[in-house]
Motif scaffolding. Structure first.
Motif, PDB file in Angstrom:
ATOM      1  N   ALA A   1       0.822  -1.207   0.000  1.00  0.00           N
ATOM      2  CA  ALA A   1       0.000   0.000   0.000  1.00  0.00           C
ATOM      3  C   ALA A   1       0.857   1.259   0.000  1.00  0.00           C
ATOM      4  O   ALA A   1       1.925   1.303   0.597  1.00  0.00           O
ATOM      5  CB  ALA A   1      -0.928   0.003   1.211  1.00  0.00           C
ATOM      6  N   ALA A   2       0.342   2.273  -0.678  1.00  0.00           N
ATOM      7  CA  ALA A   2       0.956   3.590  -0.680  1.00  0.00           C
ATOM      8  C   ALA A   2      -0.059   4.572  -0.098  1.00  0.00           C
ATOM      9  O   ALA A   2      -1.226   4.240   0.092  1.00  0.00           O
ATOM     10  CB  ALA A   2       1.332   3.994  -2.105  1.00  0.00           C
ATOM     11  N   ARG A   3       0.397   5.762   0.186  1.00  0.00           N
ATOM     12  CA  ARG A   3      -0.507   6.775   0.726  1.00  0.00           C
ATOM     13  C   ARG A   3      -1.406   7.292  -0.386  1.00  0.00           C
ATOM     14  O   ARG A   3      -0.944   7.598  -1.479  1.00  0.00           O
ATOM     15  CB  ARG A   3       0.302   7.909   1.330  1.00  0.00           C
ATOM     16  N   ALA A   4      -2.709   7.419  -0.081  1.00  0.00           N
ATOM     17  CA  ALA A   4      -3.666   7.880  -1.094  1.00  0.00           C
ATOM     18  C   ALA A   4      -3.406   9.352  -1.415  1.00  0.00           C
ATOM     19  O   ALA A   4      -3.287  10.176  -0.503  1.00  0.00           O
ATOM     20  CB  ALA A   4      -5.089   7.695  -0.583  1.00  0.00           C
TER      21      ALA A   4
ATOM     22  N   GLY B   1      -5.263   0.455  -1.751  1.00  0.00           N
ATOM     23  CA  GLY B   1      -3.804   0.325  -1.732  1.00  0.00           C
ATOM     24  C   GLY B   1      -3.227   0.699  -3.076  1.00  0.00           C
ATOM     25  O   GLY B   1      -3.926   1.178  -3.963  1.00  0.00           O
ATOM     26  N   GLY B   2      -1.942   0.459  -3.224  1.00  0.00           N
ATOM     27  CA  GLY B   2      -1.291   0.811  -4.486  1.00  0.00           C
ATOM     28  C   GLY B   2       0.177   0.506  -4.453  1.00  0.00           C
ATOM     29  O   GLY B   2       0.662  -0.218  -3.590  1.00  0.00           O
ATOM     30  N   GLY B   3       0.867   1.077  -5.400  1.00  0.00           N
ATOM     31  CA  GLY B   3       2.305   0.871  -5.523  1.00  0.00           C
ATOM     32  C   GLY B   3       2.772   1.294  -6.897  1.00  0.00           C
ATOM     33  O   GLY B   3       2.003   1.823  -7.699  1.00  0.00           O
ATOM     34  N   GLU B   4       4.038   1.061  -7.158  1.00  0.00           N
ATOM     35  CA  GLU B   4       4.626   1.461  -8.432  1.00  0.00           C
ATOM     36  C   GLU B   4       4.410   0.384  -9.484  1.00  0.00           C
ATOM     37  O   GLU B   4       4.471  -0.811  -9.185  1.00  0.00           O
ATOM     38  CB  GLU B   4       6.122   1.724  -8.261  1.00  0.00           C
TER      39      GLU B   4
ATOM     40  N   GLN C   1       2.758   5.597 -10.542  1.00  0.00           N
ATOM     41  CA  GLN C   1       2.189   5.200  -9.258  1.00  0.00           C
ATOM     42  C   GLN C   1       0.733   4.789  -9.474  1.00  0.00           C
ATOM     43  O   GLN C   1      -0.014   5.497 -10.148  1.00  0.00           O
ATOM     44  CB  GLN C   1       2.272   6.347  -8.244  1.00  0.00           C
ATOM     45  N   ARG C   2       0.357   3.663  -8.891  1.00  0.00           N
ATOM     46  CA  ARG C   2      -1.002   3.133  -9.043  1.00  0.00           C
ATOM     47  C   ARG C   2      -1.710   3.203  -7.694  1.00  0.00           C
ATOM     48  O   ARG C   2      -1.155   2.818  -6.665  1.00  0.00           O
ATOM     49  CB  ARG C   2      -0.943   1.681  -9.512  1.00  0.00           C
ATOM     50  N   TYR C   3      -2.945   3.701  -7.720  1.00  0.00           N
ATOM     51  CA  TYR C   3      -3.775   3.784  -6.524  1.00  0.00           C
ATOM     52  C   TYR C   3      -5.133   3.154  -6.847  1.00  0.00           C
ATOM     53  O   TYR C   3      -5.751   3.520  -7.859  1.00  0.00           O
ATOM     54  CB  TYR C   3      -3.962   5.240  -6.080  1.00  0.00           C
ATOM     55  N   VAL C   4      -5.586   2.230  -6.019  1.00  0.00           N
ATOM     56  CA  VAL C   4      -6.837   1.505  -6.271  1.00  0.00           C
ATOM     57  C   VAL C   4      -7.869   1.913  -5.224  1.00  0.00           C
ATOM     58  O   VAL C   4      -7.582   1.923  -4.019  1.00  0.00           O
ATOM     59  CB  VAL C   4      -6.611  -0.022  -6.235  1.00  0.00           C
ATOM     60  N   TYR C   5      -9.060   2.261  -5.706  1.00  0.00           N
ATOM     61  CA  TYR C   5     -10.178   2.634  -4.844  1.00  0.00           C
ATOM     62  C   TYR C   5     -11.362   1.699  -5.147  1.00  0.00           C
ATOM     63  O   TYR C   5     -11.445   1.110  -6.229  1.00  0.00           O
ATOM     64  CB  TYR C   5     -10.612   4.080  -5.108  1.00  0.00           C
ATOM     65  N   GLU C   6     -12.282   1.629  -4.188  1.00  0.00           N
ATOM     66  CA  GLU C   6     -13.455   0.765  -4.353  1.00  0.00           C
ATOM     67  C   GLU C   6     -14.672   1.453  -3.737  1.00  0.00           C
ATOM     68  O   GLU C   6     -14.558   2.120  -2.696  1.00  0.00           O
ATOM     69  CB  GLU C   6     -13.207  -0.576  -3.664  1.00  0.00           C
ATOM     70  N   ASN C   7     -15.838   1.300  -4.394  1.00  0.00           N
ATOM     71  CA  ASN C   7     -17.060   1.872  -3.824  1.00  0.00           C
ATOM     72  C   ASN C   7     -17.803   0.816  -3.011  1.00  0.00           C
ATOM     73  O   ASN C   7     -17.355  -0.338  -2.898  1.00  0.00           O
ATOM     74  CB  ASN C   7     -17.940   2.482  -4.925  1.00  0.00           C
ATOM     75  N   ASN C   8     -18.931   1.182  -2.468  1.00  0.00           N
ATOM     76  CA  ASN C   8     -19.679   0.277  -1.604  1.00  0.00           C
ATOM     77  C   ASN C   8     -20.275  -0.908  -2.355  1.00  0.00           C
ATOM     78  O   ASN C   8     -20.642  -1.909  -1.743  1.00  0.00           O
ATOM     79  CB  ASN C   8     -20.792   1.044  -0.881  1.00  0.00           C
TER      80      ASN C   8
ATOM     81  N   LEU D   1      -6.365   4.835 -10.209  1.00  0.00           N
ATOM     82  CA  LEU D   1      -5.771   6.140 -10.486  1.00  0.00           C
ATOM     83  C   LEU D   1      -4.289   5.940 -10.734  1.00  0.00           C
ATOM     84  O   LEU D   1      -3.590   5.355  -9.897  1.00  0.00           O
ATOM     85  CB  LEU D   1      -5.991   7.081  -9.300  1.00  0.00           C
ATOM     86  N   LEU D   2      -3.800   6.382 -11.901  1.00  0.00           N
ATOM     87  CA  LEU D   2      -2.381   6.301 -12.239  1.00  0.00           C
ATOM     88  C   LEU D   2      -1.801   7.716 -12.295  1.00  0.00           C
ATOM     89  O   LEU D   2      -2.459   8.637 -12.798  1.00  0.00           O
ATOM     90  CB  LEU D   2      -2.178   5.608 -13.586  1.00  0.00           C
TER      91      LEU D   2
END
Length: 201
Positions: free
Chosen positions: A93-96, A109-112, A122-129, A136-137
């Motif tokens: 995980a990386a910081r959002a 979470g995310g990472g390179e 940098q990749r950031y993954v989000y999820e809804n309900n 997000l890249l």
């Protein structure tokens, strides 16, 4: 004796013709080579600086992925995120970079990720309900101008929302029907606007 004197005179004249005397150096003639040496050093230093600048620009161009390359990487990252487990994402995980809670998306979470031979993002993954994920890249974009307003691109059932701000290129990817996708792009691009308005006032 007279013939010997004439012979030596002719010999002396021939020697003078064969080896003319060097002109006496004046201060101006001695300064000219020094000036030319200084000019040569300056020219070499300028050429080296231009070569280094060219190499730096070339390296930045190679390490900065284009918009199309980042879009393709976002599509691949979204497919991987939709098929992956949240635990795998949280392990690296990386910081959002943005809080998309107001859009109903929470950070997983995310990472390179590699997006080219010399480029990464940098990749950031989000999820809804509803369990729908968006990715997000972010990559460097020092050579590209700012485009703070997001623009959309359709890729089949997917939607890619793109913008550039502060030397960073962003792509938010998700299914076109994913709840909160466009609201998240609004939150990301409108976050810096009050600061810009405050700067101008």
């Amino acid at each position: 004796e007279w013939h010997r004197i004439l012979f030596y005179r002719r010999l002396n004249a021939q020697i003078r013709d064969a080896y003319p005397a060097r002109p006496a150096q004046t201060p101006h003639s001695r300064a000219a080579p020094a000036r030319s040496r200084r000019a040569l050093r300056y020219a070499i230093a300028l050429a080296a600086a231009l070569a280094l600048a060219g190499a730096a620009v070339a390296w930045i161009g190679v390490t900065e992925p284009s918009q199309q390359v980042l879009n393709n990487a976002a599509v691949m990252a979204l497919m991987e995120a939709e098929n992956g487990q949240p635990e795998a994402l949280e392990a690296g995980a990386a910081r959002a970079p943005f809080d998309f809670g107001a859009a109903g998306l929470h950070f997983l979470g995310g990472g390179e990720v590699r997006v080219g031979p010399f480029a990464s993002a940098q990749r950031y993954v989000y999820e809804n309900n509803q369990g729908e994920r968006v990715v997000l890249l972010a990559s460097r974009a020092w050579l590209a101008g700012a485009a703070p307003q997001w623009s959309a691109h359709r890729a089949g059932p997917l939607r890619l929302l793109m913008w550039r701000e502060h030397g960073t290129r962003w792509v938010l990817a998700g299914n076109a029907q994913t709840r909160g996708l466009m609201r998240a792009a609004d939150l990301a691009t409108l976050a810096a606007q009050p600061a810009r308005e405050g700067e101008g006032s």
